[in-house]
Design a protein around this motif. Structure first.
Motif, PDB file in Angstrom:
ATOM      1  N   ARG A   1       0.792  -1.092  -0.214  1.00  0.00           N
ATOM      2  CA  ARG A   1       0.004   0.084   0.137  1.00  0.00           C
ATOM      3  C   ARG A   1       0.825   1.374   0.021  1.00  0.00           C
ATOM      4  O   ARG A   1       0.492   2.399  -0.298  1.00  0.00           O
ATOM      5  N   ALA A   2       2.147   1.154   0.368  1.00  0.00           N
ATOM      6  CA  ALA A   2       2.936   2.472   0.609  1.00  0.00           C
ATOM      7  C   ALA A   2       3.942   2.549  -0.290  1.00  0.00           C
ATOM      8  O   ALA A   2       4.896   3.060  -0.152  1.00  0.00           O
ATOM      9  N   ILE A   3       3.632   2.352  -1.446  1.00  0.00           N
ATOM     10  CA  ILE A   3       4.555   2.445  -2.662  1.00  0.00           C
ATOM     11  C   ILE A   3       4.952   3.701  -2.919  1.00  0.00           C
ATOM     12  O   ILE A   3       3.917   4.479  -3.178  1.00  0.00           O
TER      13      ILE A   3
ATOM     14  N   TYR B   1      14.175  -0.266  -3.492  1.00  0.00           N
ATOM     15  CA  TYR B   1      13.146  -0.901  -2.642  1.00  0.00           C
ATOM     16  C   TYR B   1      13.778  -2.136  -2.377  1.00  0.00           C
ATOM     17  O   TYR B   1      14.464  -3.123  -3.248  1.00  0.00           O
ATOM     18  N   ARG B   2      13.222  -2.901  -1.383  1.00  0.00           N
ATOM     19  CA  ARG B   2      13.779  -4.274  -1.121  1.00  0.00           C
ATOM     20  C   ARG B   2      12.709  -4.837  -0.168  1.00  0.00           C
ATOM     21  O   ARG B   2      12.138  -4.006   0.629  1.00  0.00           O
TER      22      ARG B   2
ATOM     23  N   LEU C   1       8.776  -7.450   5.108  1.00  0.00           N
ATOM     24  CA  LEU C   1       8.614  -6.050   4.949  1.00  0.00           C
ATOM     25  C   LEU C   1       8.906  -5.753   3.469  1.00  0.00           C
ATOM     26  O   LEU C   1       9.951  -6.396   3.374  1.00  0.00           O
ATOM     27  N   GLN C   2       8.262  -4.694   3.284  1.00  0.00           N
ATOM     28  CA  GLN C   2       8.801  -4.151   1.730  1.00  0.00           C
ATOM     29  C   GLN C   2       8.751  -2.823   1.704  1.00  0.00           C
ATOM     30  O   GLN C   2       7.858  -1.917   2.342  1.00  0.00           O
ATOM     31  N   GLY C   3      10.002  -2.104   1.179  1.00  0.00           N
ATOM     32  CA  GLY C   3      10.034  -0.580   1.428  1.00  0.00           C
ATOM     33  C   GLY C   3      11.196   0.050   0.963  1.00  0.00           C
ATOM     34  O   GLY C   3      12.393  -0.929   0.396  1.00  0.00           O
TER      35      GLY C   3
END
Length: 597
Positions: free
Chosen positions: A303-305, A315-316, A373-375
């Motif tokens: 959701r927080a792309i 991004y990872r 987690l992704q970001g």
């Protein structure tokens, strides 16, 4: 005193050849790392005056080094773009059959390299080979060296298979007025390629030493639960739950259906997912990645792309463990303050004996939970620091990773096509491709630098300098004169064999193109002096120049796999020497048959 010792040029040639001999001994003994030996070679050549330090150091920018460094970067970009995940998801039948997998990849690499740059063909299949090796718990070394050699084999098939074929065609045009055509190399090349492929599939991999039986797949397997949304026209809507799970060999389990009110309903095996259903899936990170890719599903946690990020702000997707002193204990992701989790997406949860009863974002977190987690890396580090959670140091999973498949493929194949057509220098084209990938965030600057194996580049720089010294000292011309002195004392077939062996030896220690440029005029002179056709001699030179198997510096493909495969100098001799013998045995009678004297 012998007369030749009073000739300064002859003394320089002997000294250069002594350095070559000592370097081979040091490589074989393997007491010092190959990059250290290579730098010693470089310094020795400067000290004896064979090369100026300007010339020697300029080789760090040699086109071969630029090509290898650029392909390291492009290979990393291809791997993380999701292309490999998409391909291997359709190759599940090879996951437990490593030898079949090797056979398929060797044949595929040979075919591709007939029409595109050899190194490009290797880079296309290398990430797939690494994945299949991990999946089948097979040492990566059994895959990479055969693939590097397979990338040579396709070059024998067509005019554009390797730049050396184009060069030899130019020499023929100068000698006879007519160049070679596209498939003139195929008559002999197809038999060489077939014999080489059979050797690599049935024998080659068996004689590669296995120094470390463990593979990178030995990291612990964690079973995650994640939520996905079914797209309106997703392929999954045509399958029942039972067929869906069977299609991926039960590596994925559908836990249930998440309703709009936040409850989870178990599903019957005969249920067919509907558009916009939210499903809970369970499996390891790799299986989930392939499943999501295969059925075009959307992770609810993404959701927080952020739409604009700097090229060095990658991004990872990472795994983080909830520690006993974490500030988020007993809290759900949605209950964590927004500023503490801004820009970070929670996409999966691994917990022993976990049966979800509510959405993952509403599930209270416990000590020992592992969150996926992704970001942005900077955002994740800040978030974990504020939460007192700890990042897991295993290889980063690919689930939830931002995909750039189409863009990466366009840049990669565009570079390979331009390199193959030789509209611009190959090194320039591949470097431009790598830079474009960095500028368009297909790979971050940090990842690009991490992907480059500096030790391999050092090896190439030293050995390229040695090749330059062999040329500048006149050692190559001395060899040529020696060959010409044999003319008249041996028959044409023997001279053909001598030219083949000499070209192959030179190409193993010099730049392969330089070896061809040295030997092609000699071959033409020998043929014209004997009074026979120049075609068999030119074909033999082309074959010899591409038969650079017994050293890691003979070809860029050889160098590309050296570190990742954990190979020693002697491994190339162990596998490459019998392959060269087979090629020579096959090529001589075939050249004489299709291109008679």
């Amino acid at each position: 005193m012998p007369a030749f010792l009073s000739d300064p040029m002859m003394i320089e040639q002997i000294t250069v050849l002594i350095i070559l001999g000592v370097s081979l001994i040091l490589f074989v003994q393997d007491r010092w790392r190959y990059d250290v030996v290579s730098l010693l070679i470089l310094l020795s050549l400067i000290l004896i005056g064979s090369l100026s330090y300007q010339t020697a150091f300029s080789n760090f920018g040699h086109p071969a080094i630029v090509i290898v460094a650029s392909m390291f970067v492009m290979a990393r970009a291809l791997t993380q773009s999701g292309i490999v995940d998409s391909i291997v998801g359709r190759l599940t039948f090879l996951h437990t059959r490593p030898i079949y997998a090797l056979a398929v990849l060797v044949i595929l690499c040979t075919f591709i390299s007939a029409f595109v740059n050899n190194v490009g063909a290797l880079v296309m299949v290398m990430p797939i080979a690494i994945y299949l090796a991990k999946k089948s718990h097979t040492p990566i070394s059994l895959f990479l060296l055969p693939l590097a050699f397979a990338s040579h084999l396709g070059g024998y098939l067509t005019l554009i298979g390797t730049p050396r074929n184009i060069l030899i065609s130019d020499f023929r045009e100068q000698a006879l007025g007519v160049p070679y055509q596209m498939f003139d190399f195929f008559h002999v090349g197809v038999f060489i390629a077939i014999s080489g492929v059979l050797f690599l599939i049935f024998i080659g991999w068996r004689i590669i030493p296995i120094r470390n039986k463990e593979t990178e797949s030995d990291a612990p397997i964690r079973i995650y639960t994640t939520e996905v949304i079914v797209a309106e026209k997703a392929k999954i809507t045509k399958l029942t739950i039972e067929k869906m799970e069977a299609a991926v060999n039960k590596t994925i389990t559908v836990v249930g259906l998440l309703t709009e009110v936040g409850t989870i309903i178990p599903l019957e095996p005969s249920y067919k997912p509907q558009a916009f259903d939210t499903l809970l899936l369970r499996g390891d990170a790799e299986a989930l990645t392939q499943f999501v890719e295969k059925y075009d599903l959307e992770l609810t946690g993404l959701r927080a792309i952020e739409s604009h990020i700097a090229s060095d702000d990658e991004y990872r997707t990472v795994e983080a463990v909830v520690t006993p002193y974490a500030t988020i204990l007993a809290k759900s992701w949605n209950n964590i303050m927004l500023q503490d989790r801004f820009g970070v997406n929670f996409i999966a949860l691994a917990r022993r004996n976990f049966t979800p009863s509510k959405p993952l974002s509403d599930t209270p977190l416990a000590s020992g939970d592992i969150l996926m987690l992704q970001g942005r890396v900077a955002s994740i580090k800040q978030t974990l620091s504020s939460m007192n959670c700890m990042m897991v140091t295993d290889e980063a999973p690919t689930l939830g990773r931002t995909r750039t498949m189409i863009g990466t493929l366009v840049v990669f194949f565009g570079a390979i096509i331009l390199a193959t057509l030789e509209i611009f220098p190959v090194s320039l084209v591949l470097l431009a491709g790598a830079v474009i990938m960095i500028l368009t965030n297909m790979i971050s600057i940090k990842q690009a630098y991490q992907s480059i194996d500096v030790a391999v580049l050092m090896l190439l720089a030293g050995m390229i300098s040695l090749g330059d010294a062999i040329q500048s000292s006149g050692a190559d011309e001395t060899l040529a004169n020696l060959l010409l002195s044999l003319n008249g004392h041996v028959g044409p077939v023997t001279m053909l064999i001598v030219v083949l062996v000499a070209t192959a030896v030179l190409s193993d220690f010099m730049n392969t193109t330089a070896a061809l440029v040295v030997m092609a005029p000699i071959a033409i002179t020998v043929a014209q002096t004997i009074g026979v056709s120049v075609d068999p001699f030119l074909m033999i030179v082309a074959i010899g120049a591409s038969s650079s198997y017994i050293t890691p510096i003979g070809h860029e493909s050889n160098a590309l796999v050296m570190h990742q495969g954990g190979y020693k100098f002697t491994d190339y001799i162990r596998v490459g020497l019998p392959l060269e013998v087979i090629e020579f045995t096959v090529s001589i009678p075939l050249v004489l048959y299709f291109w008679p004297l």
